[in-house]
Design an enzyme around this catalytic site. Structure first.
Site, PDB file in Angstrom:
ATOM      1  CD  GLU A  84      -1.736  -2.416   1.412  1.00  0.00           C
ATOM      2  OE1 GLU A  84      -0.596  -2.648   1.849  1.00  0.00           O
ATOM      3  OE2 GLU A  84      -2.592  -3.306   1.205  1.00  0.00           O
ATOM      4  CG  HIS A 138     -11.107  -6.088   7.819  1.00  0.00           C
ATOM      5  ND1 HIS A 138     -10.334  -6.721   8.764  1.00  0.00           N
ATOM      6  CD2 HIS A 138     -10.489  -6.319   6.630  1.00  0.00           C
ATOM      7  CE1 HIS A 138      -9.307  -7.314   8.162  1.00  0.00           C
ATOM      8  NE2 HIS A 138      -9.378  -7.077   6.868  1.00  0.00           N
TER       9      HIS A 138
END
Ligand SMILES: Cc1ncc(C[n+]2csc(CCOP(=O)(O)OP(=O)(O)O)c2C)c(N)n1
Ligand SMILES: [Mg+2]
Lengths: 320, 341
Positions: B70, B139
């Site tokens: 990322e 999440h």
């Protein structure tokens, strides 16, 4: 010295002097209080910046680091605007908003020095990706130190560059120290260029004091990258003569690095080579040095005579 | 009276995730500098099918699968943006933004400023955030306030398919780094939209009044907008008439629409999924009070999850998130009976 022509040699030589004198001036001005903040100098490492940048085309890109004056100068940035930026003046590259660690001149391919260790690598991959998508045949070269090779972004960048076969050169200036601690605190192997082989591309270690060797290594790597063969990692073993920052008492220096008498001066060494192998006369050599001195003296003048930024500059360019 | 030529376009169902695909397809057709990078955005079409068909249409140069890096590929996108591309970057889950904070906060947000205005960083980074799908503590987060705290970034959070389409298209055309925080719980939701042209843009930096009302202003964000509207519809039967405002862009925040609503209602409820300390709600309340400390007739209220990570177990997550019932209950407490319709 490969096929280095006398003209090219004189160009490399003068650029090294420009960098040396720019940084010696910066060091002096800093001591005198004319430059605020902190600055990181690359005195002793001039061959790296010059050998690498002069092997590139003018529309190729570089990304740089906190120790970036040499890189920017070698790629063609203006010494006047650089020195003005170091002094925090409105005539500087960033109008006094960036300082020493954020000099950029996009028109000559300098995408910026950067204050975050390791970021030069993935940013360069981005420029290389643009070149790949637009098929421009440009490439990007990322400068970083051996300390930065411990940082995740450098590894992520190497992996992506290898998978995508990006036209990028990872150029590591392995200058014995990262901040205040030596090479072996940061790197687990004697030559950090071996990292490249794990990602499946070529890595090599060169003498970072030998501008001709660096010029040749980067020229070959550039041809590879442009030919679509993907990245190359070049480690240049060099030597940072000054502290991490100006004013650093360098209490941490290892005994071998305290010997200032016997250290290799990349400029002096190259001058010998120029005289002996390329038969360049003393006059030409001193003339190049003289020209460099004039350029840098003018830059100092320019910076010191420039205005401070007005308050409004603070609010500009936050958003496009 | 309508003439036959300004007949509204036919209404067609649009799903939240298909709005993402549609925005990308239209903008990639419009401008060849727009590229899409991220994990599994390529041939697989993404975990929510949000990029399906794009790799086939635009090819591997412009739609590119990345390794799981990322920080690396976000930074790469920034380098590409500085040199002429207009990358769209997917970070699968909003929680993973922690893995690329440096490129966003220290690079994208500051490069233009630091480099004397020499570069633009036109990147649109979109990610699926917020809760409601039992995805557990790592999440389900909504980190909007973090990024709204950084000058040089824009932050949007669309609450419907229509807004996703219009806001994302504007983001891609914007010359700044725009973070688009999508809501996972809305991914499969659909609504009828009447947009048949490929130039539907919603300007960044403008709130929308989603429901007009007179008693109380409810500023709702992301998936909370729908819940607030549903609550308002039932409460109307009880004589409480709530005005619902969706900021849509969290930075820069359009406070004027909120202030002018408060001139009328004098009551403020803020509902968001992000944590309440130092959050967007806190900022809105501060701005309102700075503007006029006598504007409100009663204390402002923030309805957010408790200050705890998002729990996994469905029963717990239901309790954790604001919902139609908790919004209704809060509004009943805010609007006195004698003032109702
Ligand atoms: C992400 C990050 N961590 C730490 C620092 C502080 N820092 C600045 S320079 C430096 C050492 C870098 O060493 P190296 O990469 O070898 O480059 P050199 O200074 O030797 O040129 C450190 C740790 C930083 N700027 N960024
Ligand atoms: Mg070092």
């Amino acid at each position: 010295m490969g096929d280095l022509t006398p003209t090219k040699a004189l160009e490399l030589h003068q650029k090294m002097w420009e960098i040396r004198l720019f940084e010696l001036s910066a060091s002096r001005l800093y001591k005198e209080g004319a430059l605020p903040g902190f600055i990181h100098l690359s005195i002793g490492q001039e061959a790296c910046a010059v050998g690498a940048c002069l092997a590139l085309e003018s529309n190729d890109y570089i990304t740089s680091t906190h120790r970036g004056h040499g890189h920017c100068l070698a790629k063609g940035a203006s010494p006047n605007m650089m020195m003005a930026e170091l002094a925090g003046k409105v005539t500087g590259y960033s109008k006094g908003r960036g300082g020493s660690m954020h000099i950029a001149d996009v028109a000559v391919g300098v995408l910026g020095a950067n204050g975050i260790v390791g970021q030069s690598a993935p940013l360069a991959c981005g420029a290389a990706y643009t070149a790949q998508v637009k098929k421009t045949k440009q490439l990007a070269l990322a400068f970083f130190g051996e300390g930065a090779t411990g940082a995740g972004p450098v590894h992520e960048a190497m992996n992506i560059a290898a998978i995508w076969k990006l036209p990028v050169i990872f150029f590591c200036e392995s200058n014995r120290y990262a901040e205040l601690s030596p090479y072996d605190v940061h790197v687990s192997v004697p030559n950090v260029s071996v990292r490249a082989s794990n990602y499946g591309f070529r890595g090599l270690t060169v003498d970072g004091s030998n501008v001709a060797e660096i010029y040749e290594a980067v020229s070959t790597a550039a041809a590879d990258a442009r030919g679509g063969n993907g990245p190359v990692f070049i480690e240049a073993k060099t030597h940072r003569w000054h502290g991490h920052y100006e004013g650093d008492p360098m209490t941490y220096l290892r005994p071998a690095d305290r010997d200032t008498e016997n250290r290799v001066d990349p400029i002096e060494q190259f001058e010998k080579l120029m005289a002996e192998r390329l038969k360049i006369g003393d006059e030409a050599i001193s003339a190049a040095k003289q020209t460099a001195a004039e350029i840098i003296d003018a830059a100092v003048e320019y910076a010191l005579n420039s205005e401070d930024p007005s308050p409004g500059v603070m609010y500009e360019d936050v958003l496009a | 009276m309508k003439t036959p030529t300004d007949q509204p376009a036919l209404e067609k169902p649009l799903k939240y995730y298909s709005a993402v695909t549609r925005a990308f397809r239209e903008e990639m057709r419009r401008d060849e500098n727009v590229v899409l990078l991220g994990e599994d955005v390529g041939p697989s079409g993404g975990i929510f099918a949000q990029t399906r068909g794009l790799h086939k249409e635009f090819g591997p140069d412009r739609v590119r699968d990345t390794p799981i890096a990322e920080a690396g590929f976000t930074s790469l996108a920034i380098g590409a943006a500085m040199t002429g591309l207009r990358p769209i970057v997917e970070i699968g889950f909003e929680d993973f933004l922690t893995a690329c904070m440096d490129p966003i906060v220290n690079q994208a947000a500051k490069l233009r400023y630091m480099l004397g205005g020499q570069v633009k960083v036109p990147v649109t980074l979109y990610t699926f955030g917020s809760g409601g799908v039992n995805a557990g503590p790592q999440h389900s987060q909504s980190l909007s306030a973090w990024f709204s705290h950084i000058p040089g970034l824009k932050v949007i959070q669309p609450s419907s398919a229509r807004d996703t389409l219009g806001l994302l298209k504007s983001a891609i055309r914007d010359d700044n780094f725009v973070l688009c925080l999508l809501c996972k719980s809305l991914v499969g939701s659909k609504e009828l939209v009447d947009i048949d042209n490929d130039d539907f843009l919603i300007p960044l930096g403008r709130s929308e009044v989603k429901r007009v009302g007179q008693h109380v202003t409810v500023v709702a964000i992301g998936a909370m907008v729908r819940r607030a509207i549903e609550a308002a519809e039932t409460l109307y039967l009880e004589g409480i008439d709530a005005e619902i405002i969706d900021p849509r862009t969290l930075s820069p925040l359009d406070i004027r629409t909120i202030l002018s609503s408060l001139e009328k209602t004098k009551r403020l409820l803020i509902v968001h999924e992000a944590m309440s300390p130092c959050g967007i709600g806190a900022e809105i309340i501060a701005k309102v009070i700075e503007h006029n400390h006598k504007l409100l007739a009663s204390p402002p209220v923030r309805l957010t999850p408790p200050f705890a990570p998002s729990p996994f177990s469905p029963g717990l997550e239901d309790l954790y998130l604001p919902n139609q019932d908790s919004i209704s209950e809060t509004l009943r407490n805010m609007v006195p009976e004698n003032e109702r319709l």
